[in-house]
Design a protein around this motif. Sequence first.
Motif, PDB file in Angstrom:
ATOM      1  N   LEU A  32       5.555 -14.685   5.825  1.00 37.57           N
ATOM      2  CA  LEU A  32       6.196 -14.578   5.310  1.00 37.57           C
ATOM      3  C   LEU A  32       6.128 -14.592   4.285  1.00 37.57           C
ATOM      4  CD1 LEU A  32       9.573 -14.100   5.601  1.00 37.57           C
ATOM      5  CD2 LEU A  32       9.979 -16.424   5.125  1.00 37.57           C
ATOM      6  N   PHE A  33       5.674 -15.794   3.340  1.00 44.48           N
ATOM      7  CA  PHE A  33       4.996 -15.728   1.640  1.00 44.48           C
ATOM      8  C   PHE A  33       3.930 -14.194   1.426  1.00 44.48           C
ATOM      9  CE2 PHE A  33       3.310 -17.698  -1.570  1.00 44.48           C
ATOM     10  CZ  PHE A  33       4.270 -17.070  -2.427  1.00 44.48           C
ATOM     11  N   ALA A  34       3.615 -14.261   2.938  1.00 47.59           N
ATOM     12  CA  ALA A  34       2.469 -13.294   2.296  1.00 47.59           C
ATOM     13  C   ALA A  34       3.084 -11.955   2.944  1.00 47.59           C
ATOM     14  CB  ALA A  34       1.165 -13.433   3.557  1.00 47.59           C
ATOM     15  N   GLY A  35       3.813 -11.764   3.164  1.00 46.12           N
ATOM     16  CA  GLY A  35       4.266 -10.559   3.060  1.00 46.12           C
ATOM     17  C   GLY A  35       5.230 -10.494   2.449  1.00 46.12           C
ATOM     18  N   VAL A  36       5.758 -11.114   1.283  1.00 47.16           N
ATOM     19  CA  VAL A  36       6.381 -11.146  -0.024  1.00 47.16           C
ATOM     20  C   VAL A  36       5.363 -11.049  -0.942  1.00 47.16           C
ATOM     21  CG1 VAL A  36       7.746 -12.134  -1.122  1.00 47.16           C
ATOM     22  CG2 VAL A  36       8.464 -12.330   0.803  1.00 47.16           C
ATOM     23  N   LEU A  37       4.006 -11.762  -1.002  1.00 43.82           N
ATOM     24  CA  LEU A  37       3.209 -11.760  -2.236  1.00 43.82           C
ATOM     25  C   LEU A  37       2.323  -9.978  -1.898  1.00 43.82           C
ATOM     26  CD1 LEU A  37       0.708 -14.637  -1.831  1.00 43.82           C
ATOM     27  CD2 LEU A  37       2.322 -13.677  -3.656  1.00 43.82           C
ATOM     28  N   LEU A  38       2.222  -9.452  -0.664  1.00 45.17           N
ATOM     29  CA  LEU A  38       2.074  -7.803  -0.902  1.00 45.17           C
ATOM     30  C   LEU A  38       3.110  -7.055  -1.490  1.00 45.17           C
ATOM     31  CD1 LEU A  38       0.423  -7.965   3.158  1.00 45.17           C
ATOM     32  CD2 LEU A  38      -0.841  -7.940   0.935  1.00 45.17           C
ATOM     33  N   ILE A  39       4.410  -6.978  -1.352  1.00 43.32           N
ATOM     34  CA  ILE A  39       5.379  -6.653  -1.476  1.00 43.32           C
ATOM     35  C   ILE A  39       5.140  -6.962  -2.599  1.00 43.32           C
ATOM     36  CG2 ILE A  39       7.702  -6.247  -2.202  1.00 43.32           C
ATOM     37  CD1 ILE A  39       7.960  -6.830   0.907  1.00 43.32           C
ATOM     38  N   VAL A  40       4.691  -7.628  -3.583  1.00 39.12           N
ATOM     39  CA  VAL A  40       4.530  -8.138  -5.343  1.00 39.12           C
ATOM     40  C   VAL A  40       3.466  -7.462  -5.585  1.00 39.12           C
ATOM     41  CG1 VAL A  40       4.651 -10.081  -7.048  1.00 39.12           C
ATOM     42  CG2 VAL A  40       6.558 -10.175  -5.273  1.00 39.12           C
ATOM     43  N   ASP A  41       2.458  -6.781  -5.351  1.00 37.58           N
ATOM     44  CA  ASP A  41       1.150  -7.365  -5.214  1.00 37.58           C
ATOM     45  C   ASP A  41       1.619  -5.654  -5.088  1.00 37.58           C
ATOM     46  OD1 ASP A  41      -1.279  -6.894  -6.002  1.00 37.58           O
ATOM     47  OD2 ASP A  41      -2.315  -7.453  -4.153  1.00 37.58           O
ATOM     48  N   GLY A  42       1.380  -4.937  -4.563  1.00 37.81           N
ATOM     49  CA  GLY A  42       2.442  -3.698  -4.351  1.00 37.81           C
ATOM     50  C   GLY A  42       2.682  -2.933  -5.825  1.00 37.81           C
ATOM     51  N   VAL A  43       4.306  -3.545  -5.834  1.00 41.96           N
ATOM     52  CA  VAL A  43       4.979  -3.017  -7.221  1.00 41.96           C
ATOM     53  C   VAL A  43       3.951  -3.586  -8.363  1.00 41.96           C
ATOM     54  CG1 VAL A  43       6.755  -4.076  -8.674  1.00 41.96           C
ATOM     55  CG2 VAL A  43       7.361  -3.568  -5.894  1.00 41.96           C
ATOM     56  N   LEU A  44       2.766  -4.800  -8.590  1.00 40.21           N
ATOM     57  CA  LEU A  44       2.289  -4.390 -10.028  1.00 40.21           C
ATOM     58  C   LEU A  44       1.575  -3.645  -9.750  1.00 40.21           C
ATOM     59  CD1 LEU A  44       2.119  -8.543 -10.230  1.00 40.21           C
ATOM     60  CD2 LEU A  44       3.733  -6.585 -11.146  1.00 40.21           C
ATOM     61  N   ALA A  45       0.987  -3.414  -8.873  1.00 40.37           N
ATOM     62  CA  ALA A  45       0.027  -2.095  -8.792  1.00 40.37           C
ATOM     63  C   ALA A  45       0.804  -0.284  -8.735  1.00 40.37           C
ATOM     64  CB  ALA A  45      -0.734  -2.306  -7.100  1.00 40.37           C
ATOM     65  N   VAL A  46       1.951  -0.295  -8.456  1.00 39.58           N
ATOM     66  CA  VAL A  46       2.064   0.675  -8.312  1.00 39.58           C
ATOM     67  C   VAL A  46       2.422   1.230 -10.277  1.00 39.58           C
ATOM     68  CG1 VAL A  46       4.359   1.913  -8.333  1.00 39.58           C
ATOM     69  CG2 VAL A  46       3.225   1.266  -6.438  1.00 39.58           C
ATOM     70  N   LEU A  47       3.207   0.142 -10.708  1.00 33.93           N
ATOM     71  CA  LEU A  47       3.561  -0.138 -11.732  1.00 33.93           C
ATOM     72  C   LEU A  47       1.907  -0.602 -12.987  1.00 33.93           C
ATOM     73  CD1 LEU A  47       6.219  -2.930 -12.382  1.00 33.93           C
ATOM     74  CD2 LEU A  47       6.250  -0.527 -12.087  1.00 33.93           C
ATOM     75  N   ASN A  48       0.818  -0.432 -12.993  1.00 32.96           N
ATOM     76  CA  ASN A  48      -0.048  -0.877 -13.285  1.00 32.96           C
ATOM     77  C   ASN A  48      -0.711   0.627 -12.895  1.00 32.96           C
ATOM     78  OD1 ASN A  48      -2.268  -2.122 -14.744  1.00 32.96           O
ATOM     79  ND2 ASN A  48      -3.164  -3.402 -12.703  1.00 32.96           N
ATOM     80  N   GLY A  49      -0.751   1.718 -11.947  1.00 31.60           N
ATOM     81  CA  GLY A  49      -1.127   3.059 -12.111  1.00 31.60           C
ATOM     82  C   GLY A  49      -0.842   3.406 -12.243  1.00 31.60           C
TER      83      GLY A  49
END
Length: 149
Positions: A32-49
């Motif tokens: 469950l935490f991995a799913g949340v981490l993937l979402i957080v990492d995805g949001v930050l990667a999108v913002l970084n991009g």
Amino acid sequence: MAQPTAPTGAHEPRHPQSGRGGGSAWASGGTLFAGVLLIVDGVLAVLNGIVGIAKDNVYTHVGHYTYQFSLTSWGWIHLIIGVVLLLTGFGILSGAPWARWLGVAMAAISVVANFMWLPYQPIWAFVAIAMGVFVIWSLVSDHSRTAAR
């Protein structure tokens, strides 16, 4: 005296070593935490991009590095990876069977991309690598979903 018996409907205890009943509680909760981490990492990667695409001079370059791309290229790389990480994270949270292995693959890709991103944002890249390693461990070591099938 009669020995007390387990109530009907009691579940068999989990035995992670024998392969019966699934993985450890850490791995199950970690999924469950991995799913949340993937979402957080995805949001930050999108913002970084977005920042890398919009402003080519936002990030400083620390020395020379073998894996050197323009910041606009890195922006597009992070944006694409971030969108797929987001979709995968939501897939894991919804319990989609395809999302688990895609999550492992995308976390691995994210780890490699962030290793290559080290000269631009060393601290954040290291944190993102650590998150990716945890996601991989969690998704691979939780066998409770596959044991139920």
